[in-house]
Scaffold this motif. Sequence first.
Motif, short mmCIF file in Angstrom:
data_model
loop_
_atom_site.label_atom_id
_atom_site.label_comp_id
_atom_site.label_asym_id
_atom_site.label_seq_id
_atom_site.Cartn_x
_atom_site.Cartn_y
_atom_site.Cartn_z
N ILE A 250 7.09 0.97 13.42
CA ILE A 250 7.77 0.93 12.11
C ILE A 250 9.28 0.93 12.33
O ILE A 250 10.04 0.50 11.48
CB ILE A 250 7.34 2.13 11.24
N GLY A 251 9.71 1.43 13.48
CA GLY A 251 11.14 1.40 13.77
C GLY A 251 11.72 2.74 14.18
O GLY A 251 12.94 2.89 14.27
N TYR A 252 10.87 3.75 14.39
CA TYR A 252 11.38 5.07 14.76
C TYR A 252 11.44 5.22 16.28
O TYR A 252 10.47 4.87 16.95
CB TYR A 252 10.50 6.18 14.15
N ARG A 253 12.57 5.75 16.77
CA ARG A 253 12.69 5.97 18.22
C ARG A 253 11.94 7.26 18.55
O ARG A 253 12.46 8.35 18.36
CB ARG A 253 14.16 6.14 18.61
N VAL A 254 10.73 7.08 19.05
CA VAL A 254 9.84 8.23 19.25
C VAL A 254 10.43 9.26 20.22
O VAL A 254 10.39 10.46 19.94
CB VAL A 254 8.44 7.73 19.70
N VAL A 255 10.99 8.79 21.31
CA VAL A 255 11.55 9.72 22.31
C VAL A 255 12.67 10.54 21.69
O VAL A 255 12.76 11.76 21.89
CB VAL A 255 12.05 8.95 23.56
N ILE B 245 11.22 -7.00 12.30
CA ILE B 245 9.83 -7.44 12.43
C ILE B 245 8.90 -6.35 11.89
O ILE B 245 8.99 -5.19 12.30
CB ILE B 245 9.46 -7.74 13.91
N GLY B 246 8.04 -6.72 10.97
CA GLY B 246 7.03 -5.80 10.45
C GLY B 246 5.70 -6.13 11.09
O GLY B 246 5.36 -7.30 11.26
N MET C 186 5.56 -3.70 4.22
CA MET C 186 6.46 -4.38 3.29
C MET C 186 7.44 -3.42 2.62
O MET C 186 8.30 -3.85 1.85
CB MET C 186 5.65 -5.06 2.18
N ALA C 187 7.25 -2.11 2.85
CA ALA C 187 8.09 -1.12 2.17
C ALA C 187 9.57 -1.37 2.46
O ALA C 187 10.43 -1.02 1.67
CB ALA C 187 7.71 0.29 2.61
N GLU C 188 9.82 -1.96 3.60
CA GLU C 188 11.19 -2.34 3.92
C GLU C 188 11.21 -3.86 4.05
O GLU C 188 10.28 -4.45 4.58
CB GLU C 188 11.58 -1.69 5.24
N ASP C 189 12.28 -4.44 3.55
CA ASP C 189 12.38 -5.90 3.61
C ASP C 189 12.58 -6.33 5.05
O ASP C 189 13.58 -5.99 5.67
CB ASP C 189 13.56 -6.35 2.73
N ARG C 190 11.61 -7.04 5.58
CA ARG C 190 11.73 -7.52 6.97
C ARG C 190 11.69 -9.04 6.96
O ARG C 190 11.12 -9.65 6.06
CB ARG C 190 10.59 -6.95 7.81
N TYR D 285 6.86 -10.99 9.50
CA TYR D 285 5.71 -10.08 9.48
C TYR D 285 4.64 -10.61 10.44
O TYR D 285 4.29 -11.79 10.37
CB TYR D 285 5.13 -9.98 8.07
N LEU D 286 4.15 -9.73 11.30
CA LEU D 286 3.04 -10.08 12.18
C LEU D 286 1.83 -9.35 11.60
O LEU D 286 1.81 -8.12 11.55
CB LEU D 286 3.30 -9.59 13.60
N ILE D 287 0.85 -10.10 11.16
CA ILE D 287 -0.28 -9.46 10.47
C ILE D 287 -1.58 -9.89 11.14
O ILE D 287 -1.86 -11.08 11.28
CB ILE D 287 -0.28 -9.83 8.97
N ASP D 288 -2.36 -8.88 11.55
CA ASP D 288 -3.57 -9.15 12.32
C ASP D 288 -4.82 -8.94 11.45
O ASP D 288 -5.16 -7.81 11.11
CB ASP D 288 -3.60 -8.22 13.54
N GLU D 289 -5.48 -10.01 11.12
CA GLU D 289 -6.73 -10.01 10.35
C GLU D 289 -6.73 -9.04 9.15
O GLU D 289 -7.50 -8.08 9.12
CB GLU D 289 -7.91 -9.67 11.27
N PRO D 290 -5.88 -9.28 8.18
CA PRO D 290 -5.78 -8.33 7.06
C PRO D 290 -7.01 -8.32 6.15
O PRO D 290 -7.22 -7.35 5.43
CB PRO D 290 -4.56 -8.85 6.28
#
Lengths: 352, 240
Positions: free
Chosen positions: A221-226, B82-83, B150-154, B157-162
């Motif tokens: 999602i974009g969080y830097r886990v470390v 990238i989402g 989608m909560a954030e505008d990206r 989107y890479l979507i796997d078998e939705p």
Amino acid sequence: MIVRLISGDTPRSPILTALLVLILTCLAGAPFIFEGVRALDTAARICIFILLVASYDLLLGYTGIVSFAHTMFFGIGAYGVALASTHMGRGFDALLVGSVSGALAAIVLALLIGLFSLRVRAIFFAMITLAVASAVAVLVSQFSNITGGEDGLTYKIPRVLTSANRMGEVMGVKFTGKILNYYLIFVCSLVLFLTLLRIVNSPFGRVLQAIRENDFRAEAIGYRVVWYRTAATCLSAATAALAGSLFAIWLRYVGPDTTLSFEIMLDILLMVVIGGMGTMYGAVLGAVLFVLAQTYLQNLMGAASHATEALPLIPELVDPDRWLMWLGILFVLSVYFFPTGIVGRLRRQRAT
Amino acid sequence: MSDPILTLKNVYTDIAQYHILQGVDLEVPRGEVTMLLGRNGVGKTTTLKTIMGQWTAKSGEILYNGQEMKRLPVSARARAGIGFVPEDMGIFSDLTVEENMLLGASSGPLDPKRKEWLLGAFPALGTFWNSEAGNLSGGQKQMLSIARAMAEDRELYLIDEPTKGLAPAIIATMANALRELKAQGRSILLVEQNFSVARALGDSAVVMDDGSVIWTGAMAELAENKDLQENLMGLSMEAH
């Protein structure tokens, strides 16, 4: 107001609410409700352990990090106060300098451990913390000219916080500096506990819980886990160090056995598990039950043994010398019957 | 035609001793829906995970907006725009729907207009807003997974078998949401086995076999040519 104070994290169970209110009332009024030095000492230990266990819960329950170095940070805080008081003499400045330097030292050490080892798998991190904690315990015991070695350090705290300071009578109780000292510990523990509650209910806390559940998802999602894991480790270490400082202010003595031993680490683990991981309020119940059992189980068993002396076998079974065995049995049973901890069980009861 | 938003050049990925991707070349045009198709086990999911960084590409180039991403950590790829919606949904079961959505907006608070749009697209999420995500049904979890991405505008989107295993009504909801996303100018790389969804949404198609791309072209061309489908995937997509 109260809901805001607890960051909206309500107990979500009437029984839990009642228990928490009862505990808060007893701790707030301990010097006036319970008689004797032992009761006040138990109440102070409960306050300190609630804080210590809650800080460990931030790590284990909220972030999913298993660390065995928590007592090390507790000890660093305690030794910070002890060393500052020894070298600067009695005074609030020494307490402040000791507490702040203890917390800073804990943060630096946690940062180093975190940056070097939080990228590796959980089990390796646990092993590294165990190794560092053992090394620190050995160093403290070896550098006896600084730390007092196995004998520890005894020092003076401001006179205003000792029994020598008599401040008259309040509600029929002689209000001494010792009671003032207790309230210093109670208020500091309460404020720090509420701060921890605020942290776990903040967006930062939410990310920690996401990391606990699945670190890759959080990373994707974009969080830097470390970064988040390291920040949680530092926060937890600093709070544990402050709990250690409070313990040192209360005891006026520090030694490896009272602040750095692995036994305390196991106690903290048990308190978190019994109370309920990832709940914060679990730390309150776990610490209260554990410290009370540690302090009074022996007395209770003594009374039971005396009352049942006419019966066969039972007096031997409940002999006060066997208190550790019964403590062990109690904990095995509580973990068996409350796998999600007492708080988890109470909340689930409410949900069903 | 503008530059593609994503380009993979000769990408190889190994998982343990297995060589899964063996020289993948593909482009995702900006503002379009690109379908990634192929039989099971040909490397579609691994391609998405390699782009996202869950698997490290052994060699080749992954260019996003012209920038090489191969050495970037996963979180940096997400922050670059990238989402990712994984096949296993990837929701946080212990947290509530609301908390999952708030987590989705990683660079700031959830925009109220975006929240309103998402709750309009997936009304079930509004109904269970304060419920634990773990208690949702499979379809609701999938909706949450997509809505969270989608909560954030990206940008991509890479979507796997939705739509895997979902009821037709939920598939329609999902397809509408993806169509709206496309209308907003966002690019999508979509792995999808449901042919009607693929035909309805896809602008272009990339077909994979044995870890590499064997055909690239317009989705409409593939959809109309049964011989091509059987030739590429060993079956007619109408059968799906």
